[in-house]
Enzyme design. Structure first.
Site, PDB file in Angstrom:
ATOM      1  N   GLU A  63      37.041  34.118  42.316  1.00 60.60           N
ATOM      2  CA  GLU A  63      37.110  33.555  43.372  1.00 60.60           C
ATOM      3  C   GLU A  63      35.407  33.466  43.843  1.00 60.60           C
ATOM      4  O   GLU A  63      34.994  32.256  44.297  1.00 60.60           O
ATOM      5  CB  GLU A  63      37.621  34.061  44.483  1.00 60.60           C
ATOM      6  CG  GLU A  63      39.371  33.899  44.239  1.00 60.60           C
ATOM      7  CD  GLU A  63      39.634  35.224  43.549  1.00 60.60           C
ATOM      8  OE1 GLU A  63      40.945  35.540  44.135  1.00 60.60           O
ATOM      9  OE2 GLU A  63      38.968  35.738  43.160  1.00 60.60           O
ATOM     10  N   CYS A  94      37.637  38.448  48.522  1.00 60.59           N
ATOM     11  CA  CYS A  94      37.645  36.971  48.273  1.00 60.59           C
ATOM     12  C   CYS A  94      38.472  36.180  49.296  1.00 60.59           C
ATOM     13  O   CYS A  94      37.973  35.065  49.553  1.00 60.59           O
ATOM     14  CB  CYS A  94      38.500  36.932  46.679  1.00 60.59           C
ATOM     15  SG  CYS A  94      37.696  37.618  45.425  1.00 60.59           S
TER      16      CYS A  94
END
Length: 157
Positions: A63, A94
């Site tokens: 991510e 993330c």
């Protein structure tokens, strides 16, 4: 777990791109997690895969890599109107990055009961104390993503 479940729908092409990234991560010995950031038209602005092992980077999550690439492509850190699509529920780092980047939504495949921060253990992205709360859609190609992870961990035991 209060995320909306969308088995495939319009997010399938982006999730398939994220799964391709996950497979590329597996090829380098990293946990097979992949992510893409798409704009409102569905165009991929950033791609990412886990690179923690390959680059000896503790922040090398799919991510984060995808969000950085999308920000570079856009020329700004605000990713308003964009969607983060990832093969596994984001962790706290993330999920925080998704909030801070101002993505409109987070779409993920499989839940992560051990470290998930988008509904499993925590729900960082929908914490009302934060100034931005992306929409969440879960379960897109979940079985395919889970199978990829299970195969990886079975081979590493």
């Amino acid at each position: 777990m209060s995320a909306s479940l969308h088995p495939t729908g319009p997010w399938e092409p982006a999730m398939r791109a994220a799964l391709d990234e996950a497979r590329a991560a597996r090829a380098t010995g990293d946990v097979p997690i992949g992510a893409v950031v798409v704009d409102a038209a569905g165009a991929v602005l950033g791609r990412g895969r886990n690179v923690r092992e390959a680059e000896a980077d503790p922040t090398g999550h799919a991510e984060v890599v995808a969000l950085r690439a999308a920000a570079r492509a856009r020329g700004e850190w605000r990713l308003e109107g964009c969607t983060l699509v990832v093969t596994l529920e984001p962790c706290t780092m993330c999920a925080g990055a998704a909030v801070l980047s101002r993505v409109e939504r987070v779409v993920f495949a499989a839940y992560d009961d051990k470290a998930g921060a988008v509904g499993s253990l925590w729900d960082v992205v929908r914490d009302r104390r934060l100034n931005h709360r992306p929409e969440v859609l879960a379960g897109v190609l979940a079985e395919e993503s889970a199978a990829l992870l299970q195969e990886f961990f079975a081979a590493h035991r």
